[in-house]
Design an enzyme around this catalytic site. Sequence first.
Site, PDB file in Angstrom:
ATOM      1  N   HIS A  73       0.829  -1.191   0.000  1.00  0.00           N
ATOM      2  CA  HIS A  73       0.000   0.000   0.000  1.00  0.00           C
ATOM      3  C   HIS A  73       0.869   1.249   0.000  1.00  0.00           C
ATOM      4  O   HIS A  73       2.005   1.242   0.486  1.00  0.00           O
ATOM      5  CB  HIS A  73      -0.919   0.011   1.217  1.00  0.00           C
ATOM      6  CG  HIS A  73      -2.038  -0.962   1.133  1.00  0.00           C
ATOM      7  ND1 HIS A  73      -3.098  -0.943   2.000  1.00  0.00           N
ATOM      8  CD2 HIS A  73      -2.281  -1.991   0.268  1.00  0.00           C
ATOM      9  CE1 HIS A  73      -3.940  -1.911   1.685  1.00  0.00           C
ATOM     10  NE2 HIS A  73      -3.463  -2.562   0.649  1.00  0.00           N
ATOM     11  N   GLU A  75       0.857   3.962   1.760  1.00  0.00           N
ATOM     12  CA  GLU A  75       1.336   4.431   3.064  1.00  0.00           C
ATOM     13  C   GLU A  75       2.577   3.680   3.508  1.00  0.00           C
ATOM     14  O   GLU A  75       3.553   4.277   3.959  1.00  0.00           O
ATOM     15  CB  GLU A  75       0.263   4.263   4.146  1.00  0.00           C
ATOM     16  CG  GLU A  75      -1.016   5.012   3.896  1.00  0.00           C
ATOM     17  CD  GLU A  75      -2.083   4.159   3.223  1.00  0.00           C
ATOM     18  OE1 GLU A  75      -1.789   3.511   2.192  1.00  0.00           O
ATOM     19  OE2 GLU A  75      -3.215   4.152   3.721  1.00  0.00           O
ATOM     20  N   CYS A 103      -6.209   1.783   5.949  1.00  0.00           N
ATOM     21  CA  CYS A 103      -6.825   0.513   6.349  1.00  0.00           C
ATOM     22  C   CYS A 103      -6.174   0.040   7.658  1.00  0.00           C
ATOM     23  O   CYS A 103      -5.279   0.697   8.194  1.00  0.00           O
ATOM     24  CB  CYS A 103      -6.619  -0.526   5.256  1.00  0.00           C
ATOM     25  SG  CYS A 103      -4.889  -1.042   5.048  1.00  0.00           S
ATOM     26  N   CYS A 106      -2.300  -0.484   7.365  1.00  0.00           N
ATOM     27  CA  CYS A 106      -1.546   0.773   7.314  1.00  0.00           C
ATOM     28  C   CYS A 106      -1.652   1.545   8.620  1.00  0.00           C
ATOM     29  O   CYS A 106      -0.671   2.133   9.072  1.00  0.00           O
ATOM     30  CB  CYS A 106      -2.014   1.602   6.128  1.00  0.00           C
ATOM     31  SG  CYS A 106      -1.646   0.786   4.557  1.00  0.00           S
TER      32      CYS A 106
END
Length: 169
Positions: A73, A75, A103, A106
Amino acid sequence: MCTNSTRYLSFLPAPKRPPLDAEAQLGMEAALNIARQGEAAGEVPVGAAVVVDGNVIAVAHNETVRGKDLTQHAELLAMRRAMRELDSDRLDSALLCVTLEPCAQCAGAIVLARVGRVVFGAYDPKAGMAGSVGDLLRHPQLNHRAQVMGGAMESECGRLLVDFFRKRR
């Protein structure tokens, strides 16, 4: 817990938010730009930028498709790059700007890295862990709680995602 998902289903006006400070504006613009690059590469257009002392030191977009790895992801990638840049395992003086509410994965990494402040764009009523579904970033039993502001440049961030998924259908 915030009930932002109801906002998407009603015609109520969005709540007023304070204007972004210069660092958050810089970071959100960088996150949106890198998200667009991710979209051009076939990724879900989520972007992240890490800002320290008024400078963007790391950016990333999702790379889950390219890497065939659902943990890639934006992040996480941006935080890894920032920690390498700072030669540190902590981001306590950093601002993390993200186009989509983090999410659980993260949010957990944000807590572990002790990110000082998080600003995100679009709310995620199905998986967001900064107020929508839960709030790991400010959970009172965890050892670190980031300052959080959601809804920054929300319409631009949300439109990017809506358009991307509309094209896929």
